[in-house]
Design a protein around this motif. Sequence first.
Motif, PDB file in Angstrom:
ATOM      1  N   UNK A   3       0.843  -1.199   0.000  1.00 33.07           N
ATOM      2  CA  UNK A   3       0.000   0.000   0.000  1.00 33.07           C
ATOM      3  C   UNK A   3       0.881   1.254   0.000  1.00 33.07           C
ATOM      4  N   UNK A   4       0.694   2.160  -0.963  1.00 29.08           N
ATOM      5  CA  UNK A   4       1.437   3.427  -0.959  1.00 29.08           C
ATOM      6  C   UNK A   4       0.994   4.294   0.218  1.00 29.08           C
ATOM      7  N   UNK A   5       1.869   5.224   0.643  1.00 30.69           N
ATOM      8  CA  UNK A   5       1.527   6.025   1.821  1.00 30.69           C
ATOM      9  C   UNK A   5       0.634   7.221   1.502  1.00 30.69           C
ATOM     10  N   UNK A   6       0.231   7.358   0.232  1.00 31.58           N
ATOM     11  CA  UNK A   6      -0.774   8.350  -0.137  1.00 31.58           C
ATOM     12  C   UNK A   6      -1.747   7.672  -1.092  1.00 31.58           C
ATOM     13  N   UNK A   7      -3.029   7.793  -0.781  1.00 29.02           N
ATOM     14  CA  UNK A   7      -4.051   7.196  -1.635  1.00 29.02           C
ATOM     15  C   UNK A   7      -5.067   8.234  -2.074  1.00 29.02           C
ATOM     16  N   UNK A   8      -5.994   7.798  -2.915  1.00 24.59           N
ATOM     17  CA  UNK A   8      -7.025   8.683  -3.438  1.00 24.59           C
ATOM     18  C   UNK A   8      -8.382   8.214  -2.933  1.00 24.59           C
ATOM     19  N   UNK A   9      -9.018   9.014  -2.085  1.00 27.67           N
ATOM     20  CA  UNK A   9     -10.325   8.673  -1.534  1.00 27.67           C
ATOM     21  C   UNK A   9     -11.455   9.026  -2.486  1.00 27.67           C
ATOM     22  N   UNK A  10     -12.536   8.254  -2.439  1.00 22.55           N
ATOM     23  CA  UNK A  10     -13.662   8.475  -3.362  1.00 22.55           C
ATOM     24  C   UNK A  10     -14.997   8.619  -2.642  1.00 22.55           C
TER      25      UNK A  10
END
Length: 266
Positions: A3-10
């Motif tokens: 898991x990357x330490x920045x994600x995109x929330x929806x």
Amino acid sequence: MEIPNLGFGTYQMDDRNECVRAIELAMETGYEHVDTAQMYDNEAFVAAGLDESGIDRDEVFVATKLDTDNLAYDDVKRTAKESAEKLGTDTIDLLYVHWPINTYDPVETLSALDELVEEGVIERVGLSNFRPDQLEDAIEHLDEPLYAHQVEMHPMLPQEELHELAVEHDHQLVAYCPIARGQVADVPEIQAVAEKHDATPAQVSLAWLMGKENVTAIPKAASPDHIRENFAARDLELDDADREKIDGIETRERIVDFDEAPWNNA
């Protein structure tokens, strides 16, 4: 893929065109982690956005969450497969229990998740919005290692105990509402750090989170400017003085709260 330490929330992206456009731009910007949920009613839109972006699915980490009415054993098994189909994938990278309420049962719910990993429907198990005692109980019931715990987390709700447990048990603490729905912009300490670095308060909050051990931030944004602004927080380096100033914020604010929430029923 980890898991990357920045994600995109929806969250609240239930308009197909808006969601698809946002996902396309997020992938173009460089995001490699997308977070959705059965409750958001947009898993198929997320899949469409990923397809439109042309990104190789092996290069993006996709997480979704079980609805609170889908936590009985049979419902977990059935709806996880439905989510995988909507997301256009054979295996979901990470599946969370969205809230430990309604039909949640530690034995039934978690045993179903263990079996889904064995069957290859999901790659990893996650939990969300658990109290510390519920979290430790769930870890005891799971055969699979807990991969992530998603909670509201930002400078006004630093979640010290849950962060300590994440480090102790070696799972990722995934922060939703990481900029407190914009409220970080009104905090003097964050304003001061932002001015020092010629950054925005949102970027400061995200950098503060991403600089912590075992923490991932998943800001939600729909506008192109905010999508790019949030991603640029990866390049912001806070020093010890910055972190000390932010850690010293005394204001406490919980954005997501309701009577049935676990912390209101300890």
